[in-house]
Design a protein around this motif. Structure first.
Motif, PDB file in Angstrom:
ATOM      1  N   PHE A  22       3.206  16.214  -5.955  1.00 58.09           N
ATOM      2  CA  PHE A  22       3.271  16.959  -4.712  1.00 58.09           C
ATOM      3  C   PHE A  22       4.395  16.474  -3.799  1.00 58.09           C
ATOM      4  CE2 PHE A  22      -1.483  18.208  -4.788  1.00 58.09           C
ATOM      5  CZ  PHE A  22      -1.160  19.345  -5.507  1.00 58.09           C
ATOM      6  N   ALA A  23       5.118  15.456  -4.197  1.00 60.98           N
ATOM      7  CA  ALA A  23       6.214  14.984  -3.357  1.00 60.98           C
ATOM      8  C   ALA A  23       7.342  16.005  -3.346  1.00 60.98           C
ATOM      9  CB  ALA A  23       6.730  13.639  -3.863  1.00 60.98           C
ATOM     10  N   LEU A  24       8.239  15.899  -2.354  1.00 61.72           N
ATOM     11  CA  LEU A  24       9.319  16.863  -2.254  1.00 61.72           C
ATOM     12  C   LEU A  24      10.272  16.785  -3.434  1.00 61.72           C
ATOM     13  CD1 LEU A  24      10.097  16.774   1.523  1.00 61.72           C
ATOM     14  CD2 LEU A  24       9.524  18.788   0.199  1.00 61.72           C
ATOM     15  N   ALA A  25      10.320  15.645  -4.068  1.00 63.57           N
ATOM     16  CA  ALA A  25      11.114  15.505  -5.293  1.00 63.57           C
ATOM     17  C   ALA A  25      10.549  14.325  -6.060  1.00 63.57           C
ATOM     18  CB  ALA A  25      12.588  15.288  -4.960  1.00 63.57           C
ATOM     19  N   ALA A  26      10.837  14.275  -7.326  1.00 64.04           N
ATOM     20  CA  ALA A  26      10.321  13.171  -8.134  1.00 64.04           C
ATOM     21  C   ALA A  26      10.821  11.844  -7.585  1.00 64.04           C
ATOM     22  CB  ALA A  26      10.774  13.327  -9.578  1.00 64.04           C
ATOM     23  N   ALA A  27       9.922  10.863  -7.484  1.00 60.46           N
ATOM     24  CA  ALA A  27      10.288   9.566  -6.921  1.00 60.46           C
ATOM     25  C   ALA A  27      11.131   8.778  -7.905  1.00 60.46           C
ATOM     26  CB  ALA A  27       9.025   8.783  -6.574  1.00 60.46           C
ATOM     27  N   PRO A  28      12.180   8.080  -7.406  1.00 62.17           N
ATOM     28  CA  PRO A  28      12.963   7.231  -8.290  1.00 62.17           C
ATOM     29  C   PRO A  28      12.165   6.002  -8.678  1.00 62.17           C
ATOM     30  CG  PRO A  28      13.637   6.901  -6.024  1.00 62.17           C
ATOM     31  CD  PRO A  28      12.630   8.017  -6.027  1.00 62.17           C
ATOM     32  N   SER A  29      12.685   5.248  -9.588  1.00 64.65           N
ATOM     33  CA  SER A  29      12.021   4.015 -10.004  1.00 64.65           C
ATOM     34  C   SER A  29      11.846   3.084  -8.825  1.00 64.65           C
ATOM     35  CB  SER A  29      12.856   3.331 -11.089  1.00 64.65           C
ATOM     36  OG  SER A  29      12.367   2.030 -11.332  1.00 64.65           O
ATOM     37  N   THR A  30      10.683   2.451  -8.736  1.00 58.55           N
ATOM     38  CA  THR A  30      10.427   1.486  -7.675  1.00 58.55           C
ATOM     39  C   THR A  30      10.645   0.062  -8.159  1.00 58.55           C
ATOM     40  OG1 THR A  30       8.085   1.465  -8.259  1.00 58.55           O
ATOM     41  CG2 THR A  30       8.776   3.004  -6.531  1.00 58.55           C
ATOM     42  N   SER A  31      11.402  -0.099  -9.246  1.00 59.24           N
ATOM     43  CA  SER A  31      11.632  -1.437  -9.789  1.00 59.24           C
ATOM     44  C   SER A  31      12.443  -2.296  -8.827  1.00 59.24           C
ATOM     45  CB  SER A  31      12.350  -1.336 -11.137  1.00 59.24           C
ATOM     46  OG  SER A  31      13.594  -0.665 -10.993  1.00 59.24           O
ATOM     47  N   ARG A  32      13.144  -1.653  -7.882  1.00 59.05           N
ATOM     48  CA  ARG A  32      13.925  -2.411  -6.921  1.00 59.05           C
ATOM     49  C   ARG A  32      13.053  -3.020  -5.838  1.00 59.05           C
ATOM     50  NH1 ARG A  32      18.942   0.953  -4.712  1.00 59.05           N
ATOM     51  NH2 ARG A  32      19.120  -0.993  -3.537  1.00 59.05           N
ATOM     52  N   LEU A  33      11.801  -2.615  -5.723  1.00 55.42           N
ATOM     53  CA  LEU A  33      10.949  -3.091  -4.636  1.00 55.42           C
ATOM     54  C   LEU A  33      10.423  -4.488  -4.934  1.00 55.42           C
ATOM     55  CD1 LEU A  33       8.810   0.056  -3.796  1.00 55.42           C
ATOM     56  CD2 LEU A  33      10.986  -0.645  -2.811  1.00 55.42           C
ATOM     57  N   PRO A  34      10.396  -5.358  -3.938  1.00 56.68           N
ATOM     58  CA  PRO A  34       9.761  -6.657  -4.128  1.00 56.68           C
ATOM     59  C   PRO A  34       8.266  -6.479  -4.316  1.00 56.68           C
ATOM     60  CG  PRO A  34      10.385  -6.341  -1.842  1.00 56.68           C
ATOM     61  CD  PRO A  34      10.979  -5.200  -2.603  1.00 56.68           C
ATOM     62  N   ARG A  35       7.627  -7.467  -4.925  1.00 57.84           N
ATOM     63  CA  ARG A  35       6.226  -7.298  -5.300  1.00 57.84           C
ATOM     64  C   ARG A  35       5.295  -7.179  -4.101  1.00 57.84           C
ATOM     65  NH1 ARG A  35       4.846 -13.276  -7.859  1.00 57.84           N
ATOM     66  NH2 ARG A  35       5.185 -14.510  -5.944  1.00 57.84           N
ATOM     67  N   GLU A  36       5.718  -7.637  -2.929  1.00 55.99           N
ATOM     68  CA  GLU A  36       4.838  -7.518  -1.767  1.00 55.99           C
ATOM     69  C   GLU A  36       4.861  -6.124  -1.145  1.00 55.99           C
ATOM     70  OE1 GLU A  36       8.491  -9.872  -0.118  1.00 55.99           O
ATOM     71  OE2 GLU A  36       7.441  -9.587  -2.030  1.00 55.99           O
ATOM     72  N   LEU A  37       5.736  -5.228  -1.659  1.00 50.72           N
ATOM     73  CA  LEU A  37       5.810  -3.859  -1.164  1.00 50.72           C
ATOM     74  C   LEU A  37       5.228  -2.893  -2.180  1.00 50.72           C
ATOM     75  CD1 LEU A  37       9.285  -3.405   0.561  1.00 50.72           C
ATOM     76  CD2 LEU A  37       7.057  -3.786   1.624  1.00 50.72           C
ATOM     77  N   GLU A  38       4.548  -1.898  -1.662  1.00 52.99           N
ATOM     78  CA  GLU A  38       3.973  -0.825  -2.494  1.00 52.99           C
ATOM     79  C   GLU A  38       4.416   0.511  -1.919  1.00 52.99           C
ATOM     80  OE1 GLU A  38      -0.250   0.872  -2.054  1.00 52.99           O
ATOM     81  OE2 GLU A  38      -0.452  -0.631  -3.635  1.00 52.99           O
ATOM     82  N   TRP A  39       5.024   1.344  -2.753  1.00 53.94           N
ATOM     83  CA  TRP A  39       5.492   2.669  -2.337  1.00 53.94           C
ATOM     84  C   TRP A  39       4.657   3.728  -3.041  1.00 53.94           C
ATOM     85  CZ3 TRP A  39       8.122   5.374   1.056  1.00 53.94           C
ATOM     86  CH2 TRP A  39       8.632   6.633   0.718  1.00 53.94           C
ATOM     87  N   THR A  40       3.970   4.553  -2.264  1.00 47.96           N
ATOM     88  CA  THR A  40       3.123   5.608  -2.825  1.00 47.96           C
ATOM     89  C   THR A  40       3.618   6.953  -2.322  1.00 47.96           C
ATOM     90  OG1 THR A  40       1.243   4.086  -2.727  1.00 47.96           O
ATOM     91  CG2 THR A  40       0.771   6.404  -3.185  1.00 47.96           C
ATOM     92  N   PRO A  41       4.308   7.713  -3.172  1.00 47.18           N
ATOM     93  CA  PRO A  41       4.770   9.034  -2.734  1.00 47.18           C
ATOM     94  C   PRO A  41       3.619  10.020  -2.680  1.00 47.18           C
ATOM     95  CG  PRO A  41       5.333   8.703  -5.030  1.00 47.18           C
ATOM     96  CD  PRO A  41       4.716   7.419  -4.560  1.00 47.18           C
ATOM     97  N   GLY A  42       3.730  10.999  -1.811  1.00 48.33           N
ATOM     98  CA  GLY A  42       2.700  12.024  -1.686  1.00 48.33           C
ATOM     99  C   GLY A  42       3.080  13.028  -0.626  1.00 48.33           C
ATOM    100  N   PRO A  43       2.174  13.899  -0.252  1.00 48.29           N
ATOM    101  CA  PRO A  43       2.464  14.832   0.847  1.00 48.29           C
ATOM    102  C   PRO A  43       2.905  14.087   2.102  1.00 48.29           C
ATOM    103  CG  PRO A  43       0.424  15.417  -0.242  1.00 48.29           C
ATOM    104  CD  PRO A  43       0.819  14.089  -0.790  1.00 48.29           C
TER     105      PRO A  43
END
Length: 622
Positions: A22-43
């Protein structure tokens, strides 16, 4: 009255299912994020930061601390948090939500020349606390920068912090991946100097957005986390692209701006400098004008008065207070004997406020094109600029391009989606002399009247002002009447084509500006709306909310809709699907049982994108 309710209790179906599809576009890889961050795409996206036993979230919880960069409900997700920080300048939108909606329903909705989109929160968040740009914030000992980033909204903030050696900035809806922005009409605003009110301020918050872009560049983020859509992994390129497209859009608009006719050249120069800086634009030369009106035509305020040799008369629009007494004076002086009808060019208050009363007083009919008949009869069903509180229940609705003979004149009425989408025009062919086309407020000698983006000015071939210009050409480019313009005026063939080419170029620009699949999604605030917008019902009554949806894409789309209602209401089928052909409008009915006053909203998704609580209606109790 609308009663305050908490967000947690407002609706059973507050959010559409949180899935990346449901996101506006497919999310890119979150491999660049440090482990203390969580990215959850959605509306509504969620960026969550965990440090020890504490969690901070931006846009959507749950978390210990929730940061909300703007007062747009489509950028507000789950609000479960012990502490919620919101922009200080918009604190009332979170704490006094019911009172503000009451004020809007009874006052602000009418005669609206401020012209701000109404995607405000619909449920109060009493725990909301103010935060302002420059304020020092810390989370688990780590600093958070607060930047002022107005543009898409007046109050916009951005929150920046460093995690895992990378700099992250949450900017709300300021910018989307690829240098896009959800829509252009959210940038409509007033300009204090020169004195331009919101109605005439086409995308004028581009100036504020450019300053915000500069502030974001200076902060130098490695990643931008927007309220919706994917993470922005190349912030510099996205910001450059957004700024360039917006500047080209504004230069395009200014080249055919109808407002140039009404104001001194210094006003236009100031607007251009404020937004474009040193960038130039290509203004269309003014069209030909004629001061002398034909003998059968009189001007009074922003109405026009047509008299036939036998004493019968026709009035074009009736929205100004001086018009009815002027008619009485002319009647008593023998200028006319019978007012046969009032033709309404468009529904704006300055053209309709006195129409119903004047028609009743003089025993006149009220004529209209079909496109605006509903809004004239029931203006409360609509959320549009400049609404009158005075409905016109008795209309004689002409078919599009219908002609009638009237005391030696030949009259032809057209649907004419010019200054507004719901607009008409009347061609008057006198017994002797040249024809005149009454175009309402759609054009001036300097160009097209599209300075209020909330009027639903569609762009591109075959729609909106492009369609109007084609009609003007087909009619042989007759003299035009805009009742706010004293002389008659007309365009050359070259001027007609220049305006059409500018609209085509703007459509191409808007297609690159919005992440939605069509240029007119960016300029049509009401492509998805609930009908009626305002209604009053008895407690426990059943009513129907109709979702009216226009597909501005070039391909068929299947839309998923979800109605969100106050918790105690009932709706057996709040989730619906409908397939809509390109350029077509469809309707879905949602029967509901109403127990309390409230502001139901409607979410929409299609083809991999989703917009949360995008449209609203107001339901009051009798």
């Amino acid at each position: 009255m609308l009663v305050p309710v908490s967000l947690a209790r407002y609706t059973r179906n507050c959010m559409m299912t949180r899935r990346a599809v449901f996101a506006l576009a497919a999310a890119p890889s979150t491999s660049r994020l440090p482990r203390e961050l969580e990215w959850t795409p959605g509306p509504v996206n969620r960026l969550r930061w965990r440090l020890g036993d504490s969690t901070l979230a931006i846009y959507s919880g749950p978390a210990d601390v929730l940061l909300l960069p703007e007062a747009r409900r489509h950028a507000i997700g789950n609000t479960e948090a012990r502490q919620i920080l919101v922009p200080a300048s918009a604190l009332d939108r979170f704490r006094r939500t019911a009172a503000l909606w009451n004020d809007f329903a009874t006052q602000g909705r009418l005669h609206d020349y401020d012209n701000q989109t109404t995607r405000w929160p619909v449920a109060e968040i009493p725990a909301a606390q103010p935060v302002a740009a420059g304020q020092a914030l810390r989370f688990a000992g780590q600093p958070i920068d607060v930047l002022a980033t107005p543009g898409y909204t007046r109050e916009g903030l951005s929150f920046g912090f460093t995690a895992g050696g990378q700099r992250f900035l949450a900017t709300g809806n300021l910018v989307h991946a690829g240098g896009k922005i959800l829509d252009l009409y959210s940038l409509q605003d007033s300009i204090p100097e020169p004195k331009v009110r919101g109605y005439h301020g086409f995308a004028s918050r581009i100036a504020a957005l450019r300053r915000s872009v500069a502030a974001v560049r200076q902060w130098r983020p490695d990643l931008i986390a927007p309220a919706s859509g994917p993470l922005i992994t190349n912030p510099a390129a996205a910001l450059d692209q957004l700024e360039e497209t917006l500047l080209r859009c504004y230069a395009n608009y200014l080249s055919t701006d109808a407002y140039r006719w009404y104001v001194p050249a210094e006003n236009t120069a100031a607007r251009a400098k404020r937004i474009l800086g040193t960038r130039s634009y290509d203004p269309m030369p003014f069209g030909e004008t004629r001061e002398q009106l034909p003998p059968w035509l009189q001007a009074t305020a922003n109405s026009r008065f047509i008299t036939a040799p036998n004493g019968h008369a026709l009035l074009i629009d009736c929205g100004s207070k001086p018009v009815p007494p002027q008619l009485r004076q002319w009647r008593d002086a023998g200028l006319f004997t019978k007012l046969d009808a009032i033709y309404i060019t468009h529904y704006h208050d300055d053209h309709t406020d006195y129409a119903a009363a004047t028609a009743a007083e003089f025993g006149a009919a009220v004529w209209s094109c079909p496109g605006q008949a509903d809004i004239l009869r029931e203006p409360a069903r609509f959320r549009l600029p400049c609404l009158t509180p005075n409905p016109i229940p008795n209309l004689d609705v002409w078919r599009h391009a219908e002609s009638r003979d009237w005391h030696g004149f030949r009259l032809t009425s057209f649907d004419f989606p010019g200054q507004t989408l719901l607009h008409g025009a009347l061609l008057v062919e006198p017994p002797n002399g040249e024809p005149v086309l009454f175009v309402g407020d759609s054009f001036t000698p300097s160009g097209m009247d599209d300075y209020c983006l909330l009027n639903r000015n569609l762009v591109g071939p075959g729609v909106g002002l492009h369609l109007c210009l084609a009609l003007i050409e087909r009619l042989g480019r007759p003299w035009l009447v805009n009742q706010h313009v004293a002389p008659l005026f007309r365009f050359t063939a070259e001027q007609v084509r220049f305006q059409q080419k500018q609209l085509e170029a703007r459509a191409a620009l808007l297609s690159t500006l919005t992440p939605l699949p069509g240029a007119n999604f960016a300029v049509d605030e009401q492509w998805l709306r609930l009908d009626p917008y305002l209604q009053t019902v008895a407690p426990g009554a059943k009513t129907t909310l109709k979702a009216i949806l226009t597909n501005h894409a070039t391909t068929p789309l299947e839309f998923s809709l979800q109605l969100h209602t106050p918790f105690s209401w009932s709706c057996q089928s709040p989730r619906r699907r409908i397939r809509v052909a390109p350029g077509q409008t469809a309707t879905l009915a949602f029967p509901v049982s109403v127990t309390t006053a409230g502001v139901p909203t409607l979410s929409v998704s299609a083809a991999g994108w989703s917009l949360h609580a995008w449209s609203e209606a107001i339901v009051r109790l009798a």
